[in-house]
Design a protein around this motif. Sequence first.
Motif, short mmCIF file in Angstrom:
data_model
loop_
_atom_site.label_atom_id
_atom_site.label_comp_id
_atom_site.label_asym_id
_atom_site.label_seq_id
_atom_site.Cartn_x
_atom_site.Cartn_y
_atom_site.Cartn_z
N ALA A 46 5.02 7.10 -4.96
CA ALA A 46 4.02 7.35 -6.01
C ALA A 46 4.00 6.26 -7.07
O ALA A 46 2.94 5.94 -7.62
CB ALA A 46 4.27 8.71 -6.67
N GLY A 47 5.15 5.66 -7.37
CA GLY A 47 5.21 4.67 -8.44
C GLY A 47 5.16 3.23 -7.97
O GLY A 47 5.23 2.30 -8.79
N ILE A 48 5.05 3.00 -6.66
CA ILE A 48 5.06 1.63 -6.14
C ILE A 48 3.73 0.95 -6.38
O ILE A 48 2.66 1.49 -6.08
CB ILE A 48 5.40 1.64 -4.63
N THR A 49 3.80 -0.26 -6.94
CA THR A 49 2.60 -1.01 -7.31
C THR A 49 2.50 -2.31 -6.51
O THR A 49 3.43 -2.69 -5.80
CB THR A 49 2.64 -1.37 -8.81
N LEU A 50 1.38 -3.01 -6.70
CA LEU A 50 1.23 -4.35 -6.12
C LEU A 50 2.35 -5.26 -6.61
O LEU A 50 2.90 -6.05 -5.84
CB LEU A 50 -0.12 -4.95 -6.53
N ALA A 51 2.68 -5.15 -7.90
CA ALA A 51 3.74 -5.99 -8.46
C ALA A 51 5.07 -5.70 -7.78
O ALA A 51 5.87 -6.61 -7.55
CB ALA A 51 3.84 -5.75 -9.97
N ASP A 52 5.32 -4.46 -7.44
CA ASP A 52 6.57 -4.11 -6.75
C ASP A 52 6.59 -4.71 -5.35
O ASP A 52 7.63 -5.21 -4.90
CB ASP A 52 6.72 -2.58 -6.66
N GLN A 53 5.46 -4.64 -4.66
CA GLN A 53 5.40 -5.24 -3.32
C GLN A 53 5.62 -6.74 -3.40
O GLN A 53 6.34 -7.32 -2.58
CB GLN A 53 4.07 -4.92 -2.64
N ALA A 54 5.02 -7.38 -4.38
CA ALA A 54 5.20 -8.82 -4.55
C ALA A 54 6.64 -9.15 -4.90
O ALA A 54 7.22 -10.12 -4.40
CB ALA A 54 4.26 -9.35 -5.62
N ALA A 55 7.25 -8.35 -5.77
CA ALA A 55 8.63 -8.59 -6.18
C ALA A 55 9.58 -8.49 -5.00
O ALA A 55 10.56 -9.24 -4.91
CB ALA A 55 9.03 -7.59 -7.27
N ALA A 56 9.29 -7.60 -4.06
CA ALA A 56 10.12 -7.47 -2.87
C ALA A 56 10.04 -8.74 -2.03
O ALA A 56 11.05 -9.19 -1.47
CB ALA A 56 9.70 -6.25 -2.06
N GLY A 76 -3.08 -7.56 1.82
CA GLY A 76 -1.89 -8.37 1.71
C GLY A 76 -2.15 -9.69 1.01
O GLY A 76 -1.21 -10.34 0.53
N GLY A 77 -3.42 -10.08 0.93
CA GLY A 77 -3.76 -11.29 0.20
C GLY A 77 -3.47 -11.17 -1.28
O GLY A 77 -3.10 -12.15 -1.94
N ALA A 78 -3.65 -9.97 -1.84
CA ALA A 78 -3.34 -9.75 -3.25
C ALA A 78 -1.86 -9.95 -3.51
O ALA A 78 -1.46 -10.53 -4.53
CB ALA A 78 -3.77 -8.34 -3.67
N VAL A 107 -8.37 -4.81 -8.74
CA VAL A 107 -7.77 -3.83 -7.82
C VAL A 107 -8.22 -4.16 -6.40
O VAL A 107 -9.30 -4.72 -6.20
CB VAL A 107 -8.15 -2.38 -8.18
N VAL A 108 -7.40 -3.79 -5.44
CA VAL A 108 -7.73 -4.06 -4.04
C VAL A 108 -8.91 -3.20 -3.60
O VAL A 108 -9.93 -3.69 -3.13
CB VAL A 108 -6.52 -3.84 -3.12
N ASN A 109 -8.76 -1.88 -3.73
CA ASN A 109 -9.85 -0.98 -3.33
C ASN A 109 -9.57 0.40 -3.91
O ASN A 109 -8.76 1.16 -3.36
CB ASN A 109 -9.95 -0.91 -1.81
N ASP A 110 -10.25 0.71 -5.00
CA ASP A 110 -10.02 2.01 -5.65
C ASP A 110 -10.96 3.09 -5.13
O ASP A 110 -11.02 4.19 -5.69
CB ASP A 110 -10.13 1.89 -7.16
N GLU A 111 -11.68 2.78 -4.04
CA GLU A 111 -12.56 3.78 -3.44
C GLU A 111 -11.95 4.45 -2.21
O GLU A 111 -12.52 5.40 -1.67
CB GLU A 111 -13.90 3.14 -3.07
N LEU A 112 -10.81 3.95 -1.77
CA LEU A 112 -10.16 4.56 -0.62
C LEU A 112 -9.62 5.94 -1.00
O LEU A 112 -8.98 6.10 -2.04
CB LEU A 112 -9.01 3.67 -0.11
N PRO A 113 -9.85 6.94 -0.15
CA PRO A 113 -9.41 8.29 -0.50
C PRO A 113 -7.89 8.44 -0.45
O PRO A 113 -7.23 7.93 0.45
CB PRO A 113 -10.08 9.16 0.57
N ASN A 156 -5.22 1.16 -5.74
CA ASN A 156 -6.10 1.32 -6.91
C ASN A 156 -5.50 0.89 -8.24
O ASN A 156 -6.13 1.04 -9.28
CB ASN A 156 -6.60 2.77 -7.00
N GLY A 157 -4.29 0.33 -8.22
CA GLY A 157 -3.68 -0.16 -9.45
C GLY A 157 -3.99 -1.63 -9.68
O GLY A 157 -4.35 -2.36 -8.75
N PRO A 158 -3.88 -2.11 -10.92
CA PRO A 158 -4.28 -3.48 -11.25
C PRO A 158 -3.27 -4.53 -10.82
O PRO A 158 -2.06 -4.31 -10.82
CB PRO A 158 -4.40 -3.45 -12.78
N GLN A 159 -3.79 -5.69 -10.46
CA GLN A 159 -2.97 -6.88 -10.21
C GLN A 159 -2.45 -7.40 -11.55
O GLN A 159 -3.15 -7.34 -12.56
CB GLN A 159 -3.84 -7.95 -9.54
#
Length: 244
Positions: A46-56, A76-78, A107-113, A156-159
Amino acid sequence: MNIVLIPGFWLDASSWAPVTAALAAAGHTPHPVTPLGAGGAADEVAGITLADQAAAVVAMVDGMDGPFVVVGHSGGGAVAHAVADARPDRVEQVVYVDSGPLADGGVVNDELPVVDGVVPLPDWGVFEAEELEGLTEEVRADFRARALSVPPLVANGPQRLHDERRYDVPVTVITSTMPEAVLRDLMAKDHPYVCELARVRDVTVVELPTGHWPQLSRPDDLAAAVLAAVQGEADAEEAMAVPT
C-alpha cells in the motif's frame, strides 16, 4: 557493460528473457528487475511508491562497479528516469521501450482501476487497438496468467526528481506505437506527454512498429534494437577514448 532492465506494469524480470540473452551473448551483463512490490499483497504494498521502486534499483546499481545503462519499458520508464536522476554521473544511457521520461510531479496512469487494494492487469478492452497489435490470443493468455499486480501509488502517485543533470544523460526511445515524426512533432510543440523528453539534450528515436509490448509481440527484434542502442553508446565512448 552492466545493463539494468525494468519492465512495465504487470511484468517481471523474466519478460526480458530474449533481450537478456542477446545482451549476454554480446558480452554485456544484464540485470533484469522485478519491480519492488509487484504481485504483493495489498497490505504489504500500500505504501510503495515510484520513488521506492527507483531506490531499490539504485541500491542494486550502487553495488556495481562503473557506469551502467538503464532500460525501461512502459511504466518502467518512469523508474528508469528516476534512476538517471539519482545517479546522473553513472548512467551512460537510458533506453525507453515504448515509453519515455516522466517529469517531476507526473503520474504513470491514475485511471487504472484499483481492485482489492492493488492494480491488476485490466480487461483488454481498456487498451487501444494499436497497443494490442501483435498479441495473439495465446500470447494474451500467457501474459494474463503471469501478470503481477502493481502497487496503487506506483500507478497513481507522483514522480519525484531532484537533479537536472538527468537531461545530460543520452536517451534512446524505441517507439512501437508512435511514428518518430509524430513523436518529434510533439516534442517540438512541448506537448505535456513528452515535455520531459523534449528537455533531454541527446535523443535518438528508433521505430519498432508493433503493439505496446514488443517483448511479447516482436521479442527478437526488440532484443536487436536494445543491443544496437547499447552498442552504439559503447562504440561512441570507445571512439572518444582513441587519441587523434
